[in-house]
Design a protein around this motif. Structure first.
Motif, mmCIF file in Angstrom:
data_model
loop_
_atom_site.group_PDB
_atom_site.id
_atom_site.type_symbol
_atom_site.label_atom_id
_atom_site.label_comp_id
_atom_site.label_asym_id
_atom_site.label_seq_id
_atom_site.Cartn_x
_atom_site.Cartn_y
_atom_site.Cartn_z
ATOM 1 N N GLY A 36 1.069 -1.532 0.152
ATOM 2 C CA GLY A 36 -0.168 0.289 -0.385
ATOM 3 C C GLY A 36 0.657 1.297 0.007
ATOM 4 O O GLY A 36 0.688 2.494 0.657
ATOM 5 N N LYS A 37 2.151 1.284 -0.513
ATOM 6 C CA LYS A 37 3.155 2.241 -0.203
ATOM 7 C C LYS A 37 2.586 2.956 -1.463
ATOM 8 O O LYS A 37 2.928 4.575 -2.130
ATOM 9 N N ASP A 38 2.191 2.670 -2.414
ATOM 10 C CA ASP A 38 1.473 3.808 -3.835
ATOM 11 C C ASP A 38 0.433 5.062 -3.597
ATOM 12 O O ASP A 38 -0.178 5.423 -4.251
ATOM 13 N N GLN A 39 0.037 4.661 -1.937
ATOM 14 C CA GLN A 39 -1.173 5.489 -1.765
ATOM 15 C C GLN A 39 -0.119 6.668 -1.640
ATOM 16 O O GLN A 39 -0.227 8.234 -1.111
ATOM 17 N N ALA A 142 -11.665 1.161 5.309
ATOM 18 C CA ALA A 142 -11.380 -0.598 4.903
ATOM 19 C C ALA A 142 -9.622 -0.227 4.776
ATOM 20 O O ALA A 142 -9.081 -2.236 5.149
ATOM 21 N N ASP A 143 -9.025 -0.092 4.608
ATOM 22 C CA ASP A 143 -7.266 0.086 4.448
ATOM 23 C C ASP A 143 -7.633 -0.314 6.130
ATOM 24 O O ASP A 143 -6.053 -1.458 6.110
ATOM 25 N N SER A 146 -7.700 -4.006 7.314
ATOM 26 C CA SER A 146 -7.144 -4.758 6.481
ATOM 27 C C SER A 146 -6.469 -6.092 7.200
ATOM 28 O O SER A 146 -6.665 -5.598 8.133
ATOM 29 N N GLU A 147 -6.291 -6.999 6.834
ATOM 30 C CA GLU A 147 -5.885 -7.991 7.006
ATOM 31 C C GLU A 147 -4.911 -9.133 6.667
ATOM 32 O O GLU A 147 -5.333 -8.680 5.382
ATOM 33 N N TYR A 148 -4.691 -9.431 7.313
ATOM 34 C CA TYR A 148 -3.057 -10.468 6.621
ATOM 35 C C TYR A 148 -2.936 -11.550 6.418
ATOM 36 O O TYR A 148 -2.644 -11.726 8.245
ATOM 37 N N VAL A 157 2.585 -0.608 10.451
ATOM 38 C CA VAL A 157 2.374 -0.872 8.760
ATOM 39 C C VAL A 157 1.234 0.222 8.446
ATOM 40 O O VAL A 157 1.546 0.453 7.323
ATOM 41 N N LEU A 158 0.584 0.335 8.921
ATOM 42 C CA LEU A 158 -0.697 1.840 8.578
ATOM 43 C C LEU A 158 -0.893 2.899 9.321
ATOM 44 O O LEU A 158 -1.294 3.557 8.775
#
Length: 205
Positions: A36-39, A142-143, A146-148, A157-158
């Motif tokens: 998600g770093k493209d955000q 939503a981000d 999120s789950e992994y 990470v967020l």
């Protein structure tokens, strides 16, 4: 004379991703999107990523590693972080996190010339922006949820997503107030901003 390197979000992202070990350019691009770093990092076209990798190598911040060979793909050159690159990323982080900076985004620049539109036209555009901000907040929520592999993504990470949401929510509240003022007439500019002949003469002097 050593090349002078000007930091950028993309350069910082590349150095940060190489902390975990060597990667080839495609792997770097994939991780930027996967994490998600493209955000927050504008990768643009793949050529932009390759150009940045070349610049980082020329500056001695990364170095060529091994060449990966897989019969399914062409040969891929991997890159690894150098000690200089690690030191640079730490210095960049320290300065960016600790020091606010005017980054000259487009929206404030457009606001500085909003008087070129009528208040009615501006209100319509702000309403469109408000709708898009609302959708963006939903996407960020939503981000954040999120789950992994069945577990919540670690907060660290967020944190950039948390920041983006806070900024977006603040802008939404500001837009709401601005729209209220435009609708009530508390904010208007058509009559007030008609330039006098004196102002025009001064600008042309």
């Amino acid at each position: 004379m050593e090349p002078i390197f000007r930091r950028s979000p993309l350069a910082l992202a590349i150095l940060g991703l190489l902390e975990n070990g060597p990667l080839h350019p495609y792997g770097i691009q994939r991780l930027i999107k996967q994490w998600g770093k493209d955000q927050v990092v504008n990768v643009g076209q793949r050529t932009s990523l390759y150009r940045m990798i070349v610049r980082l190598e020329e500056a001695g911040l990364i170095a060529v590693g091994d060449t990966e060979r897989d019969e399914r793909y062409p040969e891929r050159t991997t890159y690894q972080l150098t000690d200089r690159g690690r030191a640079a990323s730490r210095a960049w982080l320290a300065e960016i996190v600790s020091t606010p900076r005017n980054e000259f985004p487009e929206f404030p620049a457009a606001l500085s010339f909003i008087m070129l539109l009528t208040p009615e036209a501006a209100a319509g555009l702000f309403e469109e922006r408000r709708e898009q901000l609302t959708r963006r907040i939903d996407s960020l929520d939503a981000d954040l949820a999120s789950e992994y592999e069945g577990a919540p993504v670690p907060r660290v990470v967020l944190v950039e997503t948390e920041y983006q949401k806070a900024i977006t929510v603040a802008e939404l509240h500001w837009i709401d107030g601005l729209l209220d003022d435009l609708r009530s007439g508390a904010l208007s500019w058509e009559a007030a901003l008609r330039p006098s002949q004196t102002t025009i003469d001064q600008a042309m002097a």
